[in-house]
Motif scaffolding. Structure first.
Motif: not given
Lengths: 394, 325
Positions: B183-205
């Motif tokens: 997948g696409e990955v920035p060459a530069e420095d970045y961080e994603l937060p620890l202790g945080k889940a991510e909603v990767v797809q919204k849904g209702s059921d």
């Protein structure tokens, strides 16, 4: 790949086994029990000031151990571990080092911490698990630690400090510091996997560690002859390709000499050293132990004749650096101070309930915080069940 | 933005840290010149020298013991355990030492600068000893953080955050996706937060939760369910310890249905912990029992790996069962 070891080996065409005890290991002795020096012995670098500080530390050690074993018997503290008969190993080790060197001890090396200047109050606060304990009342008595004094906090699991010392010293060397790490352990802990892991890691990665084995003859009740059949622990240093020395662990001058030379070598060559100090645990393993179940009074009496503190005292007297009046005054003063400190420390409050949840992480995670909030509500509901904390909850 | 596979993303994160911090050190079995058996540390020894990226002897307890000492000394210690299946000789060093260093010393000392990287998980015909997902053992240990990325972008950002976090972190890398996930990955420095889940797809059921390589399996199941007209909300937990209860509970409060899936065996897995907490947090909103779709309670198999695994079809069935409860 380094194949030299094979190309340089003499070749034989009939099977030739090497005996497990074929490596002869001499033992360094400098100071005799009567306070005289062996002929032609190479003295460590020690002047009157260092000698006096070392001796006073040994005296403090003996008095603290005596008093705290008694305090445990009186039910004032829960647990204690004395180092009776082998105080020279820890005190002499610290005396041979510099203050910036890290000490990673096993648990019976309070003498090294005393030499560094950990105060009587600090010792007491730790043993009484009160709110002034640097460790916040979290560990059983004698698990001391001090960042300021470069003395790594004691951990009960045996031998875990050994590979850690390799890593710590590797970091010191990478930073180019004039510092080494000394790592203490007993001959029993040398059976742990971490011993072999740690010595090999230090040797391969050339970390400036002084591995200091206190071979005191017993791991709780298990005598050393049931711990190993090789030539002590020193023979293993040879196996790991490490500079190794065996010394009389009750000979304070031999301890200081070995540690001073090891330090010099570790810094200059950037490599580890193994010291095996032969001694005897005159006291019980801990206050929870009774040696009469596994060894004889005669055996203990024999070792009482090798008391390392009396040996140093005799040397100090012979040097004209100490006299009996000083001796009596010092021990009297130390006993009074320790008794007074016990009385102070046992009255200091337990740590606040907040100390239950801090330092698990750098910050308290939300779930732990909510558990704590529930706990406070619960304590307030049943205050009589939690007398140390109920009155102090905010 | 560059296309990277998961290994390249990890390599990029390590490179970033080693370039900015000359006290950062990477080591483990075959990690040096060879670059690790999966090549996650490729080129780092050439770039930063043998003293900062090196092979260790074959002794996991030694690797982590050394790492604990190095981190306590103030260096940034990044240790690799070649397979998570082989982390157990180091269990004592991790559970009794890394995790308790700060607490037991009253914060006189800590190993916050320690990160343990290790490939985990099945689906690679690795059998018992190259397939395990041992995250739950470590999740039971206060003092550790446990992080699992699902793709290259997540891997780089979460690994950078893990290395810089002031707590010991075990970073489980989904080895099945090492090269498969691109997948696409920035060459530069970045961080994603620890202790945080991510909603990767919204849904209702219904809410579906997973981590690491299992997120992709859950996505496949959600696609099948979508064809049946079921709208799935998918959450990647990302950090196992400490975990993000709020994001998961908010989603389940909304959907009223919950399936959690893990590769590891069912009994005492982390999915069980999540199920217990969500049951407590969302009891009055639940329309159906919480379902756990997990590996079976056997050692990880070889020939019967497909049958054993918590695959998309088992998750799809759990979704339908929940919807029709």
């Amino acid at each position: 790949m380094n194949t030299d070891i094979y190309s340089e080996s003499p070749v034989v065409h009939e099977p030739a086994f090497i005996d497990g005890h074929s490596v002869e290991i001499p033992i360094l002795k400098i100071l005799k029990q009567d306070g005289s020096i062996y002929k032609n012995a190479a003295m460590p670098n020690i002047d009157q000031e260092l000698a006096t500080k070392t001796y006073k530390t040994l005296a403090f050690h003996r008095v603290l151990d005596e008093r705290m074993v008694a305090a445990q018997r009186q039910g004032r503290i829960s647990f204690y571990m004395a180092a009776l008969g082998e105080e020279a190993a820890s005190v002499g080790g610290a005396a041979g080092l510099k203050d910036q060197d890290m000490i990673m001890a096993q648990y019976r090396e309070q003498g090294a911490l005393m030499f560094r200047g950990f105060s009587l109050e600090n010792f007491m606060n730790q043993m009484f698990s009160n709110e002034k304990d640097l460790g916040k009342g979290r560990q059983m008595p004698i698990h001391y630690g001090s960042r300021e004094l470069n003395y790594m906090t004691i951990s009960s699991p045996l031998g875990t400090q050994i590979p850690q010392a390799a890593g710590y010293a590797y970091g010191q060397k990478m930073q180019g510091l004039d510092a080494v790490t000394i790592c203490y352990f007993g001959e029993g802990a040398a059976s742990e996997g971490d011993f072999h892991a740690g010595l090999n890691m230090a040797a391969v990665h050339q970390a400036p560690v002084i591995f200091f084995c206190r071979n005191n003859g017993y791991a709780i009740s298990t005598p050393s002859e049931e711990q190993y059949v090789g030539n002590g622990i020193a023979s293993r240093g040879v196996g790991y390709g490490m500079k190794t020395i065996r010394i009389d662990g009750n000979d304070i001058l031999a301890v200081i000499a070995a540690v001073q030379l090891s330090r010099e070598y570790a810094i200059k060559e950037g490599k580890p050293v193994l010291i095996e100090a032969m001694s005897y645990r005159l006291g019980a393993h801990s206050t929870s132990d009774d040696p009469s179940g596994y060894r004889t009074r005669e055996e203990e009496a024999k070792w009482q004749e090798h008391d390392p503190i009396l040996r140093m005292k005799n040397w100090m007297l012979a040097q004209g650096w100490w006299d009996e009046a000083q001796e009596t005054a010092l021990f009297e003063k130390l006993r009074d101070e320790v008794l007074a400190a016990v009385k102070v420390a046992e009255k200091i409050a337990k740590p606040p309930v907040e100390d239950l949840i801090t330092d698990v992480y750098d910050q308290v995670p939300p779930l732990l915080q909510s558990q704590f909030d529930e706990l406070k509500v619960h304590i307030k509901k049943y205050p009589q069940a939690y007398p140390f904390t109920a009155g102090r909850i905010k | 933005m560059a296309q990277m596979n998961l290994l390249q993303a990890i390599n990029s994160a390590l490179d970033t840290v080693m370039a900015e911090n000359d006290r950062a050190v990477c080591f483990g079995e075959d990690v040096g010149h060879f670059g690790g058996v999966f090549r996650a540390t490729s080129g780092l020894q050439e770039k930063y020298g043998k003293s900062r990226c090196f092979n260790t002897p074959l002794v996991e307890q030694g690797v982590i013991g050394f790492a604990n000492g190095l981190a306590a000394q103030g260096s940034t210690a990044i240790a690799e355990i070649q397979f998570a299946d082989y982390i157990f000789p180091a269990f004592d060093q991790i559970v009794n030492e890394s995790a308790k260093f700060r607490y037991r010393s009253g914060n006189e000392f800590n190993v916050g600068k320690l990160t343990i990287r290790t490939p985990y998980g099945g689906g690679i015909a690795g059998g018992l000893y190259h397939s395990q997902s041992p995250e739950a053992y470590f999740a039971h240990t206060p003092g550790l953080k446990v992080v699992v990325p699902r793709n290259p972008y997540q891997a780089k950002g979460l690994l950078l955050a893990s290395i810089r976090d002031d707590n010991p972190v075990i970073f489980f890398e989904p080895k099945r996706l090492y090269r498969a996930s691109v997948g696409e990955v920035p060459a530069e420095d970045y961080e994603l937060p620890l202790g945080k889940a991510e909603v990767v797809q919204k849904g209702s059921d219904i809410t579906l939760l997973a981590w690491g390589a299992q997120v992709e399996i859950v996505e496949k199941a959600a696609a099948l369910a979508a064809a049946d007209g079921i709208s799935c909300e998918i959450i990647d937990l990302r950090t196992i310890l400490p975990w993000d209860i709020e994001t998961v509970a908010n989603s389940v409060t909304k959907t009223g249905r919950f399936v959690v899936s893990q590769e590891a065996p069912l009994t005492a897995g982390f999915a069980s912990e999540i199920a217990a907490t969500i049951q407590q947090e969302c009891f009055l909103h639940l329309e159906a029992p919480i379902a756990r779709v997990c590996g079976m309670d056997t050692p990880y198999p070889l020939a019967l790996e497909k049958e054993y695994a918590a695959d998309h079809l088992k998750i799809y069935e759990a979704i339908k069962n929940s919807m029709t409860y």
